[in-house]
Design a protein around this motif. Sequence first.
Motif, PDB file in Angstrom:
ATOM      1  N   ALA A  25     -61.566 -32.486  22.249  1.00 32.36           N
ATOM      2  CA  ALA A  25     -60.998 -33.145  21.061  1.00 32.36           C
ATOM      3  C   ALA A  25     -61.990 -32.986  19.913  1.00 32.36           C
ATOM      4  O   ALA A  25     -63.105 -32.490  20.104  1.00 32.36           O
ATOM      5  CB  ALA A  25     -60.744 -34.617  21.359  1.00 32.36           C
ATOM      6  N   GLU A  26     -61.583 -33.424  18.757  1.00 32.28           N
ATOM      7  CA  GLU A  26     -62.459 -33.394  17.581  1.00 32.28           C
ATOM      8  C   GLU A  26     -63.689 -34.266  17.856  1.00 32.28           C
ATOM      9  O   GLU A  26     -63.607 -35.221  18.639  1.00 32.28           O
ATOM     10  CB  GLU A  26     -61.670 -33.981  16.409  1.00 32.28           C
ATOM     11  CG  GLU A  26     -62.189 -33.590  15.043  1.00 32.28           C
ATOM     12  CD  GLU A  26     -61.344 -34.248  13.948  1.00 32.28           C
ATOM     13  OE1 GLU A  26     -61.945 -34.665  12.953  1.00 32.28           O
ATOM     14  OE2 GLU A  26     -60.113 -34.351  14.121  1.00 32.28           O
ATOM     15  N   ILE A  27     -64.813 -33.924  17.199  1.00 28.43           N
ATOM     16  CA  ILE A  27     -66.066 -34.651  17.464  1.00 28.43           C
ATOM     17  C   ILE A  27     -66.389 -35.612  16.322  1.00 28.43           C
ATOM     18  O   ILE A  27     -66.209 -35.277  15.143  1.00 28.43           O
ATOM     19  CB  ILE A  27     -67.227 -33.659  17.660  1.00 28.43           C
ATOM     20  CG1 ILE A  27     -67.019 -32.921  18.989  1.00 28.43           C
ATOM     21  CG2 ILE A  27     -68.574 -34.348  17.644  1.00 28.43           C
ATOM     22  CD1 ILE A  27     -68.076 -31.928  19.344  1.00 28.43           C
ATOM     23  N   ARG A  28     -66.864 -36.786  16.682  1.00 26.83           N
ATOM     24  CA  ARG A  28     -67.387 -37.733  15.695  1.00 26.83           C
ATOM     25  C   ARG A  28     -68.844 -38.016  16.069  1.00 26.83           C
ATOM     26  O   ARG A  28     -69.161 -38.163  17.258  1.00 26.83           O
ATOM     27  CB  ARG A  28     -66.547 -39.000  15.739  1.00 26.83           C
ATOM     28  CG  ARG A  28     -67.072 -40.080  14.884  1.00 26.83           C
ATOM     29  CD  ARG A  28     -65.989 -41.044  14.476  1.00 26.83           C
ATOM     30  NE  ARG A  28     -66.312 -41.527  13.155  1.00 26.83           N
ATOM     31  CZ  ARG A  28     -65.582 -42.362  12.478  1.00 26.83           C
ATOM     32  NH1 ARG A  28     -64.427 -42.768  12.942  1.00 26.83           N
ATOM     33  NH2 ARG A  28     -65.967 -42.785  11.290  1.00 26.83           N
ATOM     34  N   LYS A 100     -61.400 -39.305  19.551  1.00 29.95           N
ATOM     35  CA  LYS A 100     -62.368 -38.256  19.217  1.00 29.95           C
ATOM     36  C   LYS A 100     -63.538 -38.343  20.191  1.00 29.95           C
ATOM     37  O   LYS A 100     -63.896 -39.445  20.625  1.00 29.95           O
ATOM     38  CB  LYS A 100     -62.889 -38.461  17.797  1.00 29.95           C
ATOM     39  CG  LYS A 100     -61.854 -38.139  16.740  1.00 29.95           C
ATOM     40  CD  LYS A 100     -62.440 -38.298  15.358  1.00 29.95           C
ATOM     41  CE  LYS A 100     -61.346 -38.096  14.338  1.00 29.95           C
ATOM     42  NZ  LYS A 100     -61.748 -38.413  12.975  1.00 29.95           N
ATOM     43  N   TRP A 101     -64.152 -37.196  20.506  1.00 25.98           N
ATOM     44  CA  TRP A 101     -65.364 -37.209  21.324  1.00 25.98           C
ATOM     45  C   TRP A 101     -66.481 -37.831  20.493  1.00 25.98           C
ATOM     46  O   TRP A 101     -66.666 -37.460  19.317  1.00 25.98           O
ATOM     47  CB  TRP A 101     -65.800 -35.791  21.688  1.00 25.98           C
ATOM     48  CG  TRP A 101     -65.004 -35.145  22.781  1.00 25.98           C
ATOM     49  CD1 TRP A 101     -63.815 -35.564  23.294  1.00 25.98           C
ATOM     50  CD2 TRP A 101     -65.355 -33.956  23.490  1.00 25.98           C
ATOM     51  NE1 TRP A 101     -63.408 -34.714  24.281  1.00 25.98           N
ATOM     52  CE2 TRP A 101     -64.326 -33.717  24.424  1.00 25.98           C
ATOM     53  CE3 TRP A 101     -66.435 -33.076  23.428  1.00 25.98           C
ATOM     54  CZ2 TRP A 101     -64.354 -32.615  25.293  1.00 25.98           C
ATOM     55  CZ3 TRP A 101     -66.460 -31.981  24.283  1.00 25.98           C
ATOM     56  CH2 TRP A 101     -65.440 -31.761  25.208  1.00 25.98           C
TER      57      TRP A 101
END
Length: 180
Positions: A25-28, A100-101
């Motif tokens: 998934a998208e990273i934060r 989000k990761w």
Amino acid sequence: MPPPGLSDDLQKFNAGGSGDWFPVAEIRYYTNVFIMYEDKILLGYKKRGLGIHKYNGFGGKVEPDESTLDAALRELKEEAGITAPLIHAGTLLFVVPGQKWAHIDIFRADEYTGTITESDEMRPEWFEKTNIPFDNMWDSDRHWFPLLLSNQRFSARADFDREGEKYIQKKWWIGIDSKT
Ligand SMILES: Nc1ncnc2c1[nH]c(=O)n2[C@H]1C[C@H](O)[C@@H](COP(=O)(O)OP(=O)(O)OP(=O)(O)O)O1
């Protein structure tokens, strides 16, 4: 073989759990800071938000246009009232399905300046390094803390299932970053 999201050249330290790794998934970006002094480590009791009622390092989200180091220094000041010469100690990928990761850069320091002060978010408390309250921390912490305490850089991934407000550790992989 390290799981997706971690570099291929890590030396395995420990791993466990079962099932498949959750999808990418998208990273934060987040930070987490641990202050050590002699035989003790400073933890914060989280009073609100994600990880409420657990002990953790001081940290939070990296804001846009902020480096992770600047974010770590800001959160340490906001949450514990102190500053410190931070060293990058490792990275944790915290994965929860449907979110989000969280890429968490973990920092350490062996000294600090200022007066340790309780904040709205965290109540700081010293613990002996031999008596860390793992039963009241994120379940994955016990797997990478030996590397933090022995000053070995690491990269880790921990996947958690979410059941309501509860996060249940499903699978983890901890590696030593031998490049450093
Ligand atoms: N699995 C795990 N182990 C250890 N530490 C963490 C996790 N998951 C996590 O999210 N964390 C850490 C990373 C951060 O230090 C905090 C979470 O940050 P949060 O309090 O949500 O961010 P802030 O920016 O301080 O939040 P607000 O000020 O917006 O409330 O937990």
